[in-house]
Structure formats: structure tokens, C-alpha cells
Design an enzyme around this catalytic site. Structure first.
Site, PDB file in Angstrom:
ATOM      1  N   GLU A 124       0.891  -1.171   0.000  1.00 10.00           N
ATOM      2  CA  GLU A 124       0.000   0.000   0.000  1.00 10.00           C
ATOM      3  C   GLU A 124       0.923   1.213   0.000  1.00 10.00           C
ATOM      4  O   GLU A 124       1.530   1.528   1.018  1.00 10.00           O
ATOM      5  CB  GLU A 124      -0.902   0.000   1.248  1.00 10.00           C
ATOM      6  CG  GLU A 124      -1.880  -1.150   1.317  1.00 10.00           C
ATOM      7  CD  GLU A 124      -3.032  -1.013   0.336  1.00 10.00           C
ATOM      8  OE1 GLU A 124      -3.234   0.088  -0.227  1.00 10.00           O
ATOM      9  OE2 GLU A 124      -3.730  -2.009   0.109  1.00 10.00           O
ATOM     10  N   CYS A 132      -2.449   9.276   2.480  1.00  9.80           N
ATOM     11  CA  CYS A 132      -2.180   8.823   1.112  1.00  9.80           C
ATOM     12  C   CYS A 132      -3.390   9.102   0.225  1.00  9.80           C
ATOM     13  O   CYS A 132      -3.277   9.191  -0.983  1.00  9.80           O
ATOM     14  CB  CYS A 132      -1.870   7.335   1.112  1.00  9.80           C
ATOM     15  SG  CYS A 132      -3.160   6.380   1.931  1.00  9.80           S
TER      16      CYS A 132
HETATM   17  P1  NAD Z   1       8.010   5.398   4.779  1.00  7.15           P
HETATM   18  O1  NAD Z   1       8.003   4.632   3.529  1.00  7.15           O
HETATM   19  O2  NAD Z   1       9.114   6.335   5.043  1.00  7.15           O
HETATM   20  O3  NAD Z   1       7.986   4.410   6.039  1.00  7.15           O
HETATM   21  C1  NAD Z   1       7.018   3.408   6.169  1.00  7.15           C
HETATM   22  C2  NAD Z   1       7.580   2.319   7.066  1.00  7.15           C
HETATM   23  O4  NAD Z   1       8.714   1.741   6.429  1.00  7.15           O
HETATM   24  C3  NAD Z   1       8.047   2.798   8.433  1.00  7.15           C
HETATM   25  O5  NAD Z   1       7.774   1.799   9.387  1.00  7.15           O
HETATM   26  C4  NAD Z   1       9.539   2.946   8.242  1.00  7.15           C
HETATM   27  O6  NAD Z   1      10.267   2.819   9.441  1.00  7.15           O
HETATM   28  C5  NAD Z   1       9.832   1.785   7.311  1.00  7.15           C
HETATM   29  N1  NAD Z   1      11.033   1.941   6.492  1.00  7.15           N
HETATM   30  C6  NAD Z   1      11.642   3.081   6.107  1.00  7.15           C
HETATM   31  N2  NAD Z   1      12.719   2.802   5.352  1.00  7.15           N
HETATM   32  C7  NAD Z   1      12.802   1.452   5.270  1.00  7.15           C
HETATM   33  C8  NAD Z   1      13.691   0.550   4.617  1.00  7.15           C
HETATM   34  N3  NAD Z   1      14.735   0.968   3.911  1.00  7.15           N
HETATM   35  N4  NAD Z   1      13.459  -0.759   4.735  1.00  7.15           N
HETATM   36  C9  NAD Z   1      12.417  -1.197   5.454  1.00  7.15           C
HETATM   37  N5  NAD Z   1      11.538  -0.407   6.080  1.00  7.15           N
HETATM   38  C10 NAD Z   1      11.727   0.913   5.991  1.00  7.15           C
HETATM   39  O7  NAD Z   1       6.591   6.119   4.852  1.00  7.15           O
HETATM   40  P2  NAD Z   1       6.045   7.139   5.953  1.00  7.15           P
HETATM   41  O8  NAD Z   1       6.742   8.437   5.776  1.00  7.15           O
HETATM   42  O9  NAD Z   1       6.041   6.499   7.303  1.00  7.15           O
HETATM   43  O10 NAD Z   1       4.521   7.239   5.499  1.00  7.15           O
HETATM   44  C11 NAD Z   1       4.096   8.068   4.485  1.00  7.15           C
HETATM   45  C12 NAD Z   1       3.927   7.324   3.179  1.00  7.15           C
HETATM   46  O11 NAD Z   1       3.049   6.217   3.371  1.00  7.15           O
HETATM   47  C13 NAD Z   1       3.282   8.160   2.105  1.00  7.15           C
HETATM   48  O12 NAD Z   1       3.915   7.958   0.878  1.00  7.15           O
HETATM   49  C14 NAD Z   1       1.856   7.632   2.056  1.00  7.15           C
HETATM   50  O13 NAD Z   1       1.198   7.837   0.827  1.00  7.15           O
HETATM   51  C15 NAD Z   1       2.068   6.200   2.344  1.00  7.15           C
HETATM   52  N6  NAD Z   1       0.820   5.597   2.833  1.00  7.15           N
HETATM   53  C16 NAD Z   1       0.138   4.779   1.987  1.00  7.15           C
HETATM   54  C17 NAD Z   1      -1.061   4.231   2.402  1.00  7.15           C
HETATM   55  C18 NAD Z   1      -1.840   3.313   1.508  1.00  7.15           C
HETATM   56  O14 NAD Z   1      -2.720   2.623   2.026  1.00  7.15           O
HETATM   57  N7  NAD Z   1      -1.579   3.252   0.214  1.00  7.15           N
HETATM   58  C19 NAD Z   1      -1.559   4.506   3.681  1.00  7.15           C
HETATM   59  C20 NAD Z   1      -0.825   5.359   4.513  1.00  7.15           C
HETATM   60  C21 NAD Z   1       0.376   5.890   4.074  1.00  7.15           C
END
Ligand code: NAD
Length: 488
Positions: A263, A297
Site C-alpha cells: 500500500e 495517502c
Molecule cells: P516510509 O516509507 O518512510 O515508512 C514506512 C515504514 O517503512 C516505516 O515503518 C519505516 O520505518 C519503514 N522503512 C523506512 N525505510 C525502510 C527501509 N529501507 N526498509 C524497510 N523499512 C523501511 O513512509 P512514511 O513516511 O512512514 O509514510 C508516508 C507514506 O506512506 C506516504 O507515501 C503515504 O502515501 C504512504 N501511505 C500509503 C497508504 C496506503 O494505504 N496506500 C496509507 C498510509 C500511508
């Protein structure tokens, strides 16, 4: 805050759990190290949360592995009843859960209450789905055998969630996984581990057996998640977060051919068609843009407004947003809380500054308002399609409006993105439905501003994701089909 739990359920003992949960036990990380959880409204430290070492992460996966056979064999009705109990606990405690969300995420209390209710619904929905997993039994077309198709839980599942909906993004994964018979390791975002701990604690109190749900918070995240993904016991990755990180995890999941549900990010168009009801469209934009302070999102990111309505729409939107009260989310009078961190606030400020350099004009807001991670409701007009802010997920309270003349252009511009999560269309119903059919997005809201519903499939096309959460499909992400052929 006084917390009332349903009769018979153990009360919550610690209002601010800040430890790992492995094999049914709360405990600090192996080397005792901790990281601060910050209240973005004032920069104060809410808690020092345990850092999971590599050994802790492995222990969590192995606890889930050990618990898997018994949980998979537990009758669906029993799994369902535990999920139902988690629903009842979190419903009774929704005020306390909302408060934890506000403190560490910064969002307004009304948004946090909405999230607590939405998050909790996933336990009720999947309690109902747990007992309805479908299969198939039929004679083959040639008549040579009987085809039996059954579904079985895929196995240990690694769940990685973001900070913007810290409760709902966790429950949207945990509930279907547990309903399916999978055991899980949850890795929440570093910014919002307290909400994750609250949800996990509620599950433990609901009677989830030891090892079925585990919580780890490694710092840094990348190497630890990669190591867990490479553990041979892990058979499923369910990730919600940015497209950028999703791409990295898809590559890593390929090494061990782990099933991956994604997602990812969005860049939602909000199209106002000629002939749309102006007030309805403005009211919709207010919600689609400002829900969760714009950190969603699903947030309306690109507002395409037909030129016949553009000036009136922009004026009315700025008037309505100008009335918003911005301040600490914990005060119910504030409709817009803080962003999750000063870093996120600075990203939003830089996007607005860049938009102005690229020719946009600010008609409301446009300057960070501190102290704390606050950014005010902001309206930009004369935004060019294809400009930086138009191509970027803003994740803040900024409405970037593009005027258009021809509906064909609006459709082309709406689809001109790598993302395809959600779109909004306002207009006469027939015309709006016709446009909705032509938008490349997993979800389209027609003349309404809120779509998310545990009973409906949530997910994106293109680089917004793979798979769907919620609905009858959400549980299928955690099940594998098995075909048995037999001569009867
Ligand atoms: P992010 O991708 O920075 O982090 C998400 C998760 O991944 C966190 O737990 C983070 O610690 C982890 N993470 C970060 N780098 C990583 C790596 N290299 N390897 C493994 N895990 C890692 O996202 P964010 O800033 O926490 O959230 C915002 C983003 O999430 C936006 O792009 C938003 O659109 C998206 N989002 C999507 C949905 C959906 O349902 N499509 C819902 C909510 C948020």
C-alpha cells in the site's frame, strides 16, 4: 484519563507501554538502548522506546514461527471471537487510544477519534470474515477427477506500517492476518510506536496466544527489516508506506520469493467538472484535503477545477480554510494539529516555496507557524500541471489548484502520474461517473470525500501498490490456495 474496559477484559496496566512485545512478553531491547518518542506539538519527549536489536528481531520472527502451527489449527470461530473481543476492548477505550495517537502523531483530536473508530472496525470486520473463507469443490471438465481447492494461512507475516495512521494501518493488516490463521511481527514507524504498542496490548488482553502477535522497533530500520525478510520462516510481507521504500522492499522480498502486499504513495486528483455544485465541491475539498491534516495517502493533492468555477471555488475554499483553528491536536477546539515532525513541516514549507518559484500564487497561509511542527491551511492558485508540487505527494494542508478548460485535459492530467491510489470527481452524477470510469486509480470517490471502509477494497493501481486491504479480499492476501486433485 479513565479507561473503561468491557466487563471481564483485563484493564490496561501501563498507559504508555514503550517496550518490545515478543512471545507474549513485554521487554526492553537486548542491549537496553532506547529512542525518544516526541510530541510534535511542543517537541517534548513522551517516552523512551526500546530499540530492538538484531537478536530481538530474530526472536520475534521465531516466536511467530513457533506459535504458527497452533494458531493456524485454531478453529476459525475461536480466532473470530478473539478478534471480536479486541474490537470490544478498543471500542470501549477509543478515547484513550485517540489520545495516544494525538500525542505522538500530532493530528487533531477529531481526526484521531475518527482513526480510532476506523482502526477498531477492522477487528469487527475480520472477526466476521474469519469464519467465511471460501474454497471450491468440482468435477474437472474432462470428468477425470475432482478438483478440491482449499485455502490455508500463508505463514509468518512481517507487517511494516507508517506514522500517518498509526492505529489503522496496523489493524488493517493484523486483523486479516490473524483471521486467516497467520502469526505476525509488527514493525511500526519510529515516530509512532506507542499507538502500535497500545493496539498490541489490546490484542494480548483479548486473549491472543503468546507469539501470535509480536512488536519490534529496530533503529535503524532498513537493515533490520531486510534481515527479517530473509529469515526463512517469513512467508509474507505486508507494507504500507512510501513508493520509494516499497520498491526497496519488493527487491528484497524477491530474494526469498516472499509474497508482498504493498500500500504505497498517492497523488490524488480532485476534479471539479463544469456544472458541479460549487458548495458541495468546496465542502468535499475541505474534507478530502484536510482529513488528517493532509497527511494521508488519500489526500486530495492536485485540485483540477474547470475554469467556469475556478475563481469562485478558490475564493470559497480559502474562506473556509481561513476559519480553521490550528494548534495542539489535544485541544478539541483545534481542527488542524501539528505535522508529525519539524522535518515534515520543513518539507511542506519547501514544496510551497518551490511552487511559488515555479509561478504559483499563495492566497492563504504559506508560512510555517510555530513553535512546534505546525503549518497553516494554505491555498495555491496558478499551479502548473507538471510542476514539482503537482508531481509530489504534499502530505500537508496545502491545496494546489490547477484551472482547466476541457474535461479531456482534466482526465489526461489526472492520469499523468506514476500513482493511482484514489481520485475524487465532483459533478453531475452521470458525467462524474463517466469520468470516474476513465481514471487509472484503485478507488474513485464520486461526489463524496471519504471512501475508506473496512468493507470495501482499499488499494492502488500503478506505483501506488499491489493487492487490496479490507473487504473480502483483505483476508485472501494472507491465504494460499491449495489444489488437490482426487479420483472419488
Ligand atoms: P516510509 O516509507 O518512510 O515508512 C514506512 C515504514 O517503512 C516505516 O515503518 C519505516 O520505518 C519503514 N522503512 C523506512 N525505510 C525502510 C527501509 N529501507 N526498509 C524497510 N523499512 C523501511 O513512509 P512514511 O513516511 O512512514 O509514510 C508516508 C507514506 O506512506 C506516504 O507515501 C503515504 O502515501 C504512504 N501511505 C500509503 C497508504 C496506503 O494505504 N496506500 C496509507 C498510509 C500511508
Amino acid at each position: 484519563m479513565t479507561v473503561t474496559t468491557p466487563a471481564g477484559a483485563p484493564a490496561r496496566t501501563d498507559p504508555c507501554r514503550a517496550d518490545l512485545f515478543i512471545g507474549g512478553r513485554w521487554r526492553p531491547g537486548g542491549d537496553g538502548a532506547r529512542f525518544p518518542v516526541i510530541d510534535p506539538a511542543d517537541g517534548s519527549e513522551l517516552a523512551a522506546f526500546a530499540i530492538a536489536t538484531d537478536a530481538d528481531c530474530t526472536a520475534a520472527i521465531e516466536a511467530a514461527e513457533a506459535a504458527f502451527p497452533a494458531w493456524a489449527a485454531t478453529p476459525p470461530r475461536e480466532r473470530s471471537e478473539i478478534l471480536r473481543r479486541a474490537y470490544e476492548i478498543l471500542t470501549a477505550e477509543s478515547g484513550a487510544l485517540a489520545e495516544v495517537i494525538v500525542r505522538e502523531n500530532g493530528k487533531a483530536l477529531a481526526d484521531a477519534r475518527g482513526e480510532a473508530a476506523y482502526a477498531t472496525e477492522f477487528f469487527r470486520w475480520f472477526a466476521e470474515e474469519a469464519v467465511r473463507v471460501p474454497g471450491d469443490f468440482r468435477r474437472s471438465p474432462s470428468g477425470d477427477k475432482t478438483i478440491i481447492v482449499s485455502r490455508q494461512p500463508i505463514g509468518v507475516s512481517l507487517l511494516v506500517t507508517p506514522w500517518n495512521f498509526p492505529a489503522a494501518m496496523a489493524t488493517r493488516k493484523i486483523a486479516p492476518a490473524l483471521a486467516a490463521g497467520c502469526t505476525v511481527v509488527l514493525k511500526p514507524a519510529r515516530e509512532t510506536p506507542l499507538t502500535a504498542a497500545y493496539v498490541v496490548d489490546a490484542l494480548a488482553r483479548a486473549g491472543v496466544p503468546d507469539g501470535v502477535v509480536n512488536l519490534v522497533t529496530p533503529v535503524p530500520t532498513g537493515p533490520a527489516v531486510a534481515a527479517m525478510l530473509h529469515h526463512p520462516a517469513v512467508r509474507k510481507l505486508s507494507f504500507t508506506g512510501s513508493t520509494e521504500v516499497g520498491r526497496i522492499l519488493l527487491r528484497e522480498a524477491a530474494d526469498t520469493v516472499v509474497s508482498a502486499s504493498m500500500e504505497l504513495g498517492g497523488n490524488a486528483p480532485f476534479i471539479v467538472l463544469p456544472g458541479a455544485d460549487l458548495e458541495q465541491a468546496v465542502a468535499g475539498a475541505l474534507v478530502a484535503k484536510m482529513r488528517n491534516g493532509g497527511s494521508a495517502c488519500t489526500a486530495a493533492n492536485r485540485l483540477y477545477v474547470h475554469r467556469s468555477l475556478h475563481d469562485a471555488f478558490a475564493t470559497r475554499l480559502a474562506q473556509e480554510l481561513g476559519r480553521f483553528r490550528t494548534g495542539p491536536g489535544i485541544d478539541p477546539a483545534n481542527e488542524l494539529g501539528a505535522l508529525v515532525s519539524t522535518g515534515e513541516r520543513d518539507k511542506v514549507a519547501a514544496l510551497v516555496e518551490g511552487a511559488v518559484r515555479e509561478g504559483a500564487h499563495v492566497t492563504l497561509g504559506g508560512e510555517p507557524c510555530g513553535p512546534g511542527a505546525f503549518y497553516p491551511p494554505t491555498v495555491l492558485v496558478d499551479v502548473a500541471h507538471g510542476s514539482t508540487i503537482n508531481r509530489t505527494e504534499i502530505f500537508g494542508p496545502v491545496s494546489a489548484i490547477v484551472a482547466y478548460d476541457d474535461v479531456e485535459d482534466a482526465i489526461r492530467m489526472a492520469n499523468d502520474t506514476i500513482f493511482g491510489l484514489i481520485a475524487y470527481v465532483y459533478g453531475e452524477t452521470g458525467a462524474a461517473l463517466a469520468v470516474a470510469q476513465r481514471i487509472d486509480a484503485g478507488m474513485v470517490a464520486v461526489n463524496r470525500a471519504v471512501l475508506s471502509d473496512p468493507a470495501a477494497p482499499f488499494g492502488g493501481m500503478k506505483q501506488s501498490g499491489l493487492g487490496r486491504e479490507g473487504s473480502a479480499e483483505g483476508i485472501l492476501e494472507f491465504l494460499e490456495e491449495k489444489y488437490i486433485g482426487v479420483d472419488l
